[in-house]
Design a protein around this motif. Structure first.
Motif, short mmCIF file in Angstrom:
data_model
loop_
_atom_site.label_atom_id
_atom_site.label_comp_id
_atom_site.label_asym_id
_atom_site.label_seq_id
_atom_site.Cartn_x
_atom_site.Cartn_y
_atom_site.Cartn_z
N ASP A 194 45.41 -23.94 -151.01
CA ASP A 194 45.35 -25.00 -150.00
C ASP A 194 43.89 -25.28 -149.68
OD1 ASP A 194 46.14 -26.84 -148.12
OD2 ASP A 194 47.17 -25.42 -146.82
N ALA B 60 41.40 -25.52 -146.60
CA ALA B 60 41.28 -25.15 -145.19
C ALA B 60 40.72 -26.32 -144.37
CB ALA B 60 40.38 -23.93 -145.05
N PRO B 61 41.29 -26.60 -143.22
CA PRO B 61 40.78 -27.70 -142.39
C PRO B 61 39.31 -27.54 -142.04
CG PRO B 61 42.93 -26.98 -141.59
CD PRO B 61 42.53 -26.01 -142.66
N GLN C 275 44.07 -17.61 -146.18
CA GLN C 275 44.56 -18.56 -147.18
C GLN C 275 45.44 -17.93 -148.24
OE1 GLN C 275 41.20 -20.86 -148.77
NE2 GLN C 275 42.44 -22.60 -148.18
N PRO D 176 45.16 -34.59 -143.82
CA PRO D 176 45.57 -33.46 -142.98
C PRO D 176 47.09 -33.32 -142.95
CG PRO D 176 43.91 -34.80 -141.87
CD PRO D 176 44.34 -35.56 -143.08
N ALA D 177 47.56 -32.08 -142.85
CA ALA D 177 48.99 -31.85 -142.68
C ALA D 177 49.47 -32.58 -141.43
CB ALA D 177 49.27 -30.36 -142.55
N GLU E 135 50.34 -26.25 -146.71
CA GLU E 135 50.46 -25.89 -145.30
C GLU E 135 49.49 -26.67 -144.43
OE1 GLU E 135 49.64 -21.92 -142.65
OE2 GLU E 135 50.93 -21.70 -144.40
N SER E 136 48.25 -26.86 -144.92
CA SER E 136 47.22 -27.52 -144.11
C SER E 136 46.88 -28.91 -144.59
CB SER E 136 45.95 -26.66 -144.10
OG SER E 136 46.20 -25.39 -143.56
N SER E 137 47.47 -29.35 -145.67
CA SER E 137 47.05 -30.63 -146.23
C SER E 137 48.18 -31.28 -147.01
CB SER E 137 45.83 -30.44 -147.14
OG SER E 137 46.14 -29.50 -148.18
#
Length: 790
Positions: free
Chosen positions: A526, A528-529, A580, A742-743, A759-761
């Motif tokens: 993924d 990460a934001p 992650q 973004p998610a 999960e995050s995107s």
């Protein structure tokens, strides 16, 4: 006569002097114990002098490289044996010079006649020569012994203790007599597994002291072979009101003859461990400069002092425990299997320590040129970084050839308890390619996730004196190692931080407006934001992104909350850790003979699959062919991002033993349906003498009631790839348009394309020729897989 300088040897041979003539007994022993291999052999004669032994070896069938450190000896030998064929006469100091002139292939025989007593670093030199022997080869040392040498000439002879040391680490050492000369035949591995050992119990006062870590101009570390049979560092206890740095400098002079100013003695750490039930305190002092000539002023304590290559420290035999811990404090990971000890790092302002063998410079230049010729480093700053930054100093456990391998090889530096690589120095071409795509300018501030030191230092070199790199890693061992290596060989422009890199850099280290660029050096399931949030507008993020289990180094550019892909590079890295890290659902079939990996993170229902696999197999040819060495990574990625029910089917048995034709321990793209499965392979349809004449066709194998429909779906995917993505016959492939959102971004705010949710995107792929008018989240559960069109 005990010459120590090259000039003395030049004068010796220049005056027409030589050595004891090669005797008949020596020739007999050579013929008996190291006969020429059938078909001929290759020999290296070290310290050939006037060339008599080299000429003899050539006369019996060896092809010989004869080396000597003096021009006068080589000139004499070449003239005296001008009629001899099969000898290359090479001027080379085997201890100090770059061994580039030596043959790249391994030698069957290496000889050292009347030379060994004159070597300075005997253990290191023999170890290096042993690495040049082929399996089954032999190293022959012919040398005078003390008992057969007049007192006035014993400086050129070896005593029994030294002869014993000479054979340490070899599998066998056979000792024979050649008219008063020791004729030693060494075979087998040229090393001993390193083991940290203790001395006898000492007094409480002896349990506090300082050890000096000293390197020479080639970056080799000084160790003494003590009378106890172990290797030790210079050092001892403090004297009166003396501080630890001063004590280390004094002990260095007393034990080795080398002189260091206390101002060049830097405390690295304080170690606390246990000695025979008592706590022991050891100050590790790094000496960064020294003068003098190496000697052995205390022969009652030490047999000799010599400099060792760092990569050889894993196979030098017994090392005194505090010395082993001190070496590990300066070069973490250099010694294997050390018992734990408490370490209290000292915030010392230690300058970088120069020093590398000439071979390192040559190999670094060759590696850089290979990367440049491959098109991976087109810009002058990256080219200069590759030529300048000493890669081997960030992987000291690797020999120089491994450290500077210009091919597709990483240097693994850390494994987990299961033997999986979790830290490495990546392949040089890949590091260069990723740095190039960062688009760095002078003075840039860059974030790196996943430390090690070398990659960060390359970036720092590219950004120049005004630039800065913040590198973050979750593993405290990796961070400690990175900091030490950057201290030893860095520029001072890299900051290493212990933290979960998925959370980004600590706030005080993030520049106003964000980082100019960011680079992730481990496989990411993924995005990460924090990596987007800490990136400046228009800044670039390069990371190895897993998509369906296939990894590509993707270059993204930030535009507000969206990351837009600009470039894809095929690659592979160690897996992510910390926040992650992801567990990929893996389901076993047929008692472990097959496994299904659901790389997107959601497992499909596999009920009935085993029964289907035992049933009839349906086969479908796609009509799409390819030649040898064709790149088909874009097909894998296309299937993984567009096909509902996508998974990877792995085989753990030979094809003839199982239900599939997948090679053992390999996998194939697959899709699952209700009690059904189809997978994609390539089958050779045309053979030929050359690779250009060979051909393969993509074929689908399917099982279960829905198998034929699944096969048609896979075949249609291959044909679509062939039409629209495999763009031409020159193996050029079209990349998708990829944006990352973004998610939580609603579907109606996404562009048209196939959506891969993390999960995050949310990743949106728009492939050439694929008409997807609305965002289409791809269902990887397998539900509805048969009816939806391609």
């Amino acid at each position: 006569m005990t010459y120590t300088a090259r000039e003395e040897w030049e004068k010796h041979y220049g005056e027409g002097k030589g050595w004891r003539r090669l005797g008949e007994r020596e020739q007999q022993l050579l013929a008996e114990h190291v006969p020429v291999p059938e078909g001929g052999g290759r020999a290296l004669e070290v310290g050939c002098g006037t060339g008599e032994l080299a000429a003899h070896l050539a006369s019996v069938g060896y092809t010989v490289d004869a080396v000597d450190l003096t021009d006068s000896a080589i000139a004499h030998a070449r003239e005296a044996h001008s009629a001899v064929e099969g000898v290359r006469w090479l001027q080379l100091d085997i201890e100090r010079d770059d061994p580039a002139p030596l043959h790249e292939a391994a030698y069957d025989l290496i000889t050292m006649r009347l030379v060994y007593p004159f070597l300075r670093d005997r253990g290191r030199t023999l170890h290096g020569l042993g690495e040049r022997l082929r399996d089954g080869g032999a190293l022959v040392v012919i040398t005078p012994t003390v008992e057969n040498t007049p007192a006035e000439r014993r400086g050129i002879a070896l005593d029994e203790d030294e002869n014993t040391l000479l054979g340490a680490g070899w599998k066998t050492m056979e000792r024979l007599d050649a008219d008063g000369l020791a004729f030693l035949v060494l075979r087998g591995p040229c090393h001993l597994d390193t083991r940290a050992v203790e001395k006898r119990p000492t007094t409480g006062h002896d349990l506090t002291g300082a050890l000096a870590v000293v390197t020479d101009d080639a970056g080799r570390v000084l160790l003494g072979r003590s009378r106890r049979g172990m290797l030790e560092l210079p050092g001892g206890k403090t004297n009166g009101g003396e501080d630890f740095a001063a004590a280390a400098a004094r002990e260095l002079a007393e034990e080795t003859g080398l002189i260091a100013d206390p101002i060049d003695a830097h405390m690295v750490t304080m170690l606390v461990d246990d000695s025979h039930g008592l706590p022991r305190l050891t100050a590790v002092v790094r000496i960064t400069a020294w003068t003098g000539t190496l000697a052995n002023p205390e022969p009652h304590k030490f047999d000799r002092w010599e400099f060792f290559d760092l990569h050889s420290l894993a196979c030098v035999g017994e090392v005194f425990v505090p010395a082993a811990l001190a070496l590990d404090a300066v070069w973490p990971g250099i010694l294997p299997d050390l018992a734990p000890a408490f370490s209290y790092p000292i915030a010392a302002d230690q300058p970088p320590v120069p020093g590398e063998p000439a071979e390192a410079g040559r190999l670094r230049a060759a590696m850089a040129q290979m990367v440049i010729d491959g098109g991976w480093a087109p810009s002058a700053p990256v080219q200069e970084a590759l030529r300048t930054v000493p890669r081997h100093r960030f992987a000291p456990e690797a020999n120089l050839l491994a450290a500077y391998d210009g091919g597709d090889r990483a240097v693994i530096t850390r494994y987990d308890e299961d033997g999986t690589a979790i830290s490495s120095v990546s392949a040089a071409w890949l590091q260069a390619d990723m740095i190039e795509h960062l688009g760095l300018k002078a003075g840039a501030v860059v974030f790196e996730a996943g430390s090690g030191g070398y990659n960060a230092q390359l970036i720092a070199h590219v950004t120049g004196p005004g630039g800065r790199v913040v590198t973050v890693d979750i593993d405290p061992w990796v961070v400690r190692r990175t900091r030490r290596f950057l201290t030893e060989a860095g520029s001072g422009r890299v900051t290493a931080v212990e933290a979960d890199a998925a959370l980004g850099a600590p706030a005080p280290l993030v520049p106003r407006g964000g980082f100019d660029a960011s680079m992730i050096t481990y496989n990411c399931w993924d995005i990460a934001p924090a990596w987007r949030e800490q990136l400046a507008e228009g800044g670039r993020l390069v990371l190895p992104l897993e998509m369906g289990g296939y990894t590509r180094a993707v270059t993204f550019e930030r535009h507000g909350e969206v990351l837009r892909a600009r470039h894809f590079t095929y690659c592979g890295f160690v897996r992510d850790q910390g926040q992650q890290a992801r567990s990929i659902p893996v389901l076993s079939l047929l008692d472990g003979r097959l496994t299904v990996r659901f790389e997107h993170g959601t497992a499909a229902d596999t009920t009935g699959l085993e029964e289907a696999l035992r049933g009839q197999r349906h086969e479908m040819a796609t009509g799409v062919t390819m030649g040898a060495n064709t790149y088909f990574g874009s097909l894998q990625l296309y299937a993984a991002t567009t096909l509902p029910g996508f998974c990877r089917l792995a085989a753990h048995q030979e094809p003839e033993e199982g239900m599939t034709v997948i090679a053992r321990d390999r996998d194939a793209p697959a899709i699952v349906g209700e009690a059904s499965l189809a997978y994609l392979i390539h089958v050779k349809t045309k053979d030929g003498d050359s690779a250009q004449d060979q051909q393969w066709e993509w074929t689908v194998h399917a099982f279960g009631e829905e198998g034929p429909a699944l096969a048609e779906r896979l075949a249609a995917t291959v044909r679509a790839w062939d039409r629209h993505i495999r763009a031409d016959d020159n193996d050029q492939h079209a990349d998708p348009v990829l944006t990352v959102h973004p998610a939580g971004t609603p579907d109606d705010a996404l562009p048209a394309g196939d959506v891969l949710d993390k999960e995050s995107s949310r990743l949106v792929f728009r492939w050439p020729g694929r008409d997807v008018p609305q965002p289409r989240p791809v269902d990887h559960s397998g539900a509805g897989v048969v009816t939806e069109g391609v």
